[in-house]
Design a protein around this motif. Structure first.
Motif, PDB file in Angstrom:
ATOM      1  N   GLU A   1       0.722  -0.919  -0.036  1.00 34.30           N
ATOM      2  CA  GLU A   1      -0.212   0.054  -0.075  1.00 34.30           C
ATOM      3  C   GLU A   1       0.846   1.447  -0.056  1.00 34.30           C
ATOM      4  OE1 GLU A   1      -3.779   2.161   2.584  1.00 34.30           O
ATOM      5  OE2 GLU A   1      -3.053   0.038   3.168  1.00 34.30           O
ATOM      6  N   GLY A   2       0.642   2.076  -1.105  1.00 32.08           N
ATOM      7  CA  GLY A   2       1.209   3.547  -1.024  1.00 32.08           C
ATOM      8  C   GLY A   2       2.494   3.672  -1.788  1.00 32.08           C
ATOM      9  N   GLU A   3       2.820   2.234  -2.244  1.00 36.88           N
ATOM     10  CA  GLU A   3       3.962   2.301  -3.252  1.00 36.88           C
ATOM     11  C   GLU A   3       3.351   2.662  -4.617  1.00 36.88           C
ATOM     12  OE1 GLU A   3       6.970   1.930  -2.833  1.00 36.88           O
ATOM     13  OE2 GLU A   3       7.100   0.641  -0.914  1.00 36.88           O
ATOM     14  N   ILE A   4       4.467   3.623  -5.191  1.00 41.01           N
ATOM     15  CA  ILE A   4       4.314   4.223  -6.749  1.00 41.01           C
ATOM     16  C   ILE A   4       4.812   3.192  -7.557  1.00 41.01           C
ATOM     17  CG2 ILE A   4       4.725   5.897  -8.206  1.00 41.01           C
ATOM     18  CD1 ILE A   4       4.695   7.522  -5.857  1.00 41.01           C
ATOM     19  N   ILE A   5       4.004   2.951  -8.653  1.00 40.36           N
ATOM     20  CA  ILE A   5       4.483   1.981  -9.706  1.00 40.36           C
ATOM     21  C   ILE A   5       5.345   2.909 -11.101  1.00 40.36           C
ATOM     22  CG2 ILE A   5       4.067  -0.129 -11.209  1.00 40.36           C
ATOM     23  CD1 ILE A   5       1.693  -0.575  -9.505  1.00 40.36           C
ATOM     24  N   LEU A   6       6.431   2.501 -11.213  1.00 38.79           N
ATOM     25  CA  LEU A   6       6.868   3.150 -12.629  1.00 38.79           C
ATOM     26  C   LEU A   6       6.975   2.113 -13.777  1.00 38.79           C
ATOM     27  CD1 LEU A   6       9.542   5.385 -10.643  1.00 38.79           C
ATOM     28  CD2 LEU A   6       7.174   6.124 -11.536  1.00 38.79           C
ATOM     29  N   ASN A   7       6.949   2.571 -14.777  1.00 34.68           N
ATOM     30  CA  ASN A   7       7.045   1.766 -16.175  1.00 34.68           C
ATOM     31  C   ASN A   7       8.697   1.937 -16.652  1.00 34.68           C
ATOM     32  OD1 ASN A   7       7.190   4.021 -17.483  1.00 34.68           O
ATOM     33  ND2 ASN A   7       5.059   3.557 -18.379  1.00 34.68           N
ATOM     34  N   GLU A   8       8.801   1.187 -17.874  1.00 30.91           N
ATOM     35  CA  GLU A   8      10.268   1.459 -18.248  1.00 30.91           C
ATOM     36  C   GLU A   8      10.656   2.894 -18.746  1.00 30.91           C
ATOM     37  OE1 GLU A   8       7.401   0.355 -21.416  1.00 30.91           O
ATOM     38  OE2 GLU A   8       7.811  -0.418 -19.564  1.00 30.91           O
ATOM     39  N   LYS A   9       9.506   3.711 -18.948  1.00 30.51           N
ATOM     40  CA  LYS A   9       9.950   5.088 -19.452  1.00 30.51           C
ATOM     41  C   LYS A   9      10.089   6.083 -18.122  1.00 30.51           C
ATOM     42  CE  LYS A   9       7.284   4.514 -23.624  1.00 30.51           C
ATOM     43  NZ  LYS A   9       6.173   5.044 -24.415  1.00 30.51           N
ATOM     44  N   GLY A  10       9.756   5.554 -16.966  1.00 31.94           N
ATOM     45  CA  GLY A  10       9.815   6.141 -15.682  1.00 31.94           C
ATOM     46  C   GLY A  10       8.497   6.757 -15.401  1.00 31.94           C
ATOM     47  N   GLU A  11       7.445   6.552 -16.041  1.00 33.69           N
ATOM     48  CA  GLU A  11       6.049   7.105 -16.023  1.00 33.69           C
ATOM     49  C   GLU A  11       5.204   6.256 -14.864  1.00 33.69           C
ATOM     50  OE1 GLU A  11       5.516   8.365 -20.662  1.00 33.69           O
ATOM     51  OE2 GLU A  11       4.809   6.477 -19.879  1.00 33.69           O
ATOM     52  N   GLU A  12       4.633   7.164 -14.092  1.00 33.00           N
ATOM     53  CA  GLU A  12       3.764   6.296 -13.159  1.00 33.00           C
ATOM     54  C   GLU A  12       2.527   5.721 -13.762  1.00 33.00           C
ATOM     55  OE1 GLU A  12       1.122   7.866  -9.027  1.00 33.00           O
ATOM     56  OE2 GLU A  12       2.983   8.978  -9.869  1.00 33.00           O
ATOM     57  N   VAL A  13       2.475   4.446 -13.359  1.00 35.44           N
ATOM     58  CA  VAL A  13       1.055   3.775 -13.969  1.00 35.44           C
ATOM     59  C   VAL A  13       0.550   2.937 -12.717  1.00 35.44           C
ATOM     60  CG1 VAL A  13       2.008   3.263 -16.053  1.00 35.44           C
ATOM     61  CG2 VAL A  13       2.804   1.774 -14.548  1.00 35.44           C
TER      62      VAL A  13
ATOM     63  N   ILE B   1      10.287  -9.780 -21.093  1.00 36.02           N
ATOM     64  CA  ILE B   1      10.885  -9.711 -22.461  1.00 36.02           C
ATOM     65  C   ILE B   1      10.492 -10.551 -23.404  1.00 36.02           C
ATOM     66  CG2 ILE B   1      13.078  -9.246 -23.511  1.00 36.02           C
ATOM     67  CD1 ILE B   1      14.624  -9.278 -21.061  1.00 36.02           C
ATOM     68  N   ALA B   2       9.976 -10.286 -24.358  1.00 31.99           N
ATOM     69  CA  ALA B   2       9.802 -10.890 -25.610  1.00 31.99           C
ATOM     70  C   ALA B   2      10.334 -10.425 -26.705  1.00 31.99           C
ATOM     71  CB  ALA B   2       8.192 -11.235 -25.707  1.00 31.99           C
ATOM     72  N   SER B   3      10.317 -10.940 -27.923  1.00 33.47           N
ATOM     73  CA  SER B   3      10.836 -10.395 -29.426  1.00 33.47           C
ATOM     74  C   SER B   3      10.103  -9.248 -29.681  1.00 33.47           C
ATOM     75  CB  SER B   3      10.809 -11.410 -30.217  1.00 33.47           C
ATOM     76  OG  SER B   3       9.697 -12.036 -30.557  1.00 33.47           O
ATOM     77  N   ASP B   4       8.772  -9.206 -29.189  1.00 28.99           N
ATOM     78  CA  ASP B   4       8.023  -7.926 -29.689  1.00 28.99           C
ATOM     79  C   ASP B   4       7.607  -6.952 -28.422  1.00 28.99           C
ATOM     80  OD1 ASP B   4       6.259  -9.589 -28.123  1.00 28.99           O
ATOM     81  OD2 ASP B   4       4.848  -9.706 -29.794  1.00 28.99           O
ATOM     82  N   SER B   5       8.066  -7.140 -27.265  1.00 26.78           N
ATOM     83  CA  SER B   5       7.768  -6.506 -26.249  1.00 26.78           C
ATOM     84  C   SER B   5       8.792  -6.614 -25.146  1.00 26.78           C
ATOM     85  CB  SER B   5       6.400  -7.075 -25.635  1.00 26.78           C
ATOM     86  OG  SER B   5       6.366  -6.421 -24.474  1.00 26.78           O
ATOM     87  N   TYR B   6       9.020  -5.327 -24.503  1.00 28.32           N
ATOM     88  CA  TYR B   6       9.738  -4.983 -23.266  1.00 28.32           C
ATOM     89  C   TYR B   6       9.337  -4.117 -22.499  1.00 28.32           C
ATOM     90  CZ  TYR B   6      14.005  -4.310 -20.726  1.00 28.32           C
ATOM     91  OH  TYR B   6      14.972  -4.382 -19.531  1.00 28.32           O
ATOM     92  N   ALA B   7       8.982  -4.590 -21.113  1.00 30.88           N
ATOM     93  CA  ALA B   7       8.398  -3.719 -20.114  1.00 30.88           C
ATOM     94  C   ALA B   7       8.708  -3.831 -18.616  1.00 30.88           C
ATOM     95  CB  ALA B   7       6.804  -4.122 -19.947  1.00 30.88           C
ATOM     96  N   VAL B   8       9.065  -2.788 -18.009  1.00 28.20           N
ATOM     97  CA  VAL B   8       9.407  -2.674 -16.834  1.00 28.20           C
ATOM     98  C   VAL B   8       8.365  -2.247 -15.735  1.00 28.20           C
ATOM     99  CG1 VAL B   8      11.226  -1.850 -15.181  1.00 28.20           C
ATOM    100  CG2 VAL B   8      11.680  -2.450 -17.535  1.00 28.20           C
ATOM    101  N   ARG B   9       8.466  -2.901 -14.617  1.00 31.79           N
ATOM    102  CA  ARG B   9       7.591  -2.066 -13.713  1.00 31.79           C
ATOM    103  C   ARG B   9       8.591  -2.128 -12.216  1.00 31.79           C
ATOM    104  NH1 ARG B   9       5.264  -1.496 -17.419  1.00 31.79           N
ATOM    105  NH2 ARG B   9       2.896  -1.713 -18.043  1.00 31.79           N
ATOM    106  N   GLN B  10       8.639  -1.065 -11.789  1.00 28.77           N
ATOM    107  CA  GLN B  10       9.240  -0.664 -10.355  1.00 28.77           C
ATOM    108  C   GLN B  10       8.128  -0.623  -9.542  1.00 28.77           C
ATOM    109  OE1 GLN B  10      12.021   2.579  -9.859  1.00 28.77           O
ATOM    110  NE2 GLN B  10      12.105   2.154  -7.792  1.00 28.77           N
TER     111      GLN B  10
END
Length: 209
Positions: A48-60, A85-94
């Protein structure tokens, strides 16, 4: 002849009036709003209260439209990042501690990791791995990296994951730029697709021999 001209003119007028008053069945009705599946918001996987960031550093937000790998609650207190990671996708969640440390966006490196996956697209396959990262307490640079708990079953995939985690650079939120967090986990999930024929696979195996 004059009668024929009058008849044709009257017929055309009838068609014009009819087309204006009757909706055409050949054209698609105008769409006033697209109905999309509802995406329910879920609690942050890091707590609770944690902010999630994607691979661009954007909050999601965490929601039901995310990959299940990103949705699930974290049971490892030191897990900071999740990478798909896949050949057509790369995504990160902090998923934790974005107020102390953040991954610097690296779209070029992300694309290279996707490219590395293409040569392994032989069959449908999903696997995961977990890596422990150690940062230098003064410089904040990578000091140690090792698999933790889970190692991918394909050695070459394990190398891609390790290389991917090694290239990350971080921003530290302390006043002097020294890291507040120096040890954490990165969880990985990889997906392969059946992108080659049986003959192509045979040729690849023969070349390796």
């Amino acid at each position: 002849m004059k009668f024929l001209h009058l008849f044709v003119l009257a017929f055309l007028c009838f068609l014009l009036i009819h087309c204006q008053s009757t909706p055409s069945t050949d054209t698609k009705p105008e769409v006033t709003g697209e109905i999309l599946p509802t995406k329910d918001v879920l609690p942050p996987p890091g707590g609770e209260g944690e902010i999630i960031l994607n691979e661009k550093g954007e909050e999601v937000q965490n929601h039901t439209g995310e990959l299940p790998f990103f949705q699930k609650k974290s049971d490892q207190p030191t897990e900071l990042f999740r990478v798909f990671i896949a050949s057509d996708s790369y995504a990160v969640r902090q998923i934790r501690h974005s107020d102390k440390i953040r991954r610097k966006p690296d779209p070029g490196g992300d694309e290279l990791s996707k490219e590395e996956m293409k040569k392994f697209d032989l069959l449908t396959f999903v696997d995961d791995g977990m890596i422990t990262i150690g940062l230098n307490s003064v410089t904040g640079k990578l000091e140690s990296i090792a698999f933790d708990r889970r190692v991918p079953r394909i050695n070459d995939i394990a190398k891609i994951i390790q290389n991917d985690a090694s290239r990350f650079n971080y921003e530290h939120s302390s006043k002097d730029g020294t890291p507040i967090i120096t040890k954490f986990l990165i969880s990985y999930q990889i997906r392969l697709y059946p992108g080659k024929t049986r003959d192509e696979i045979k040729q690849m195996l023969q070349k390796k021999k």
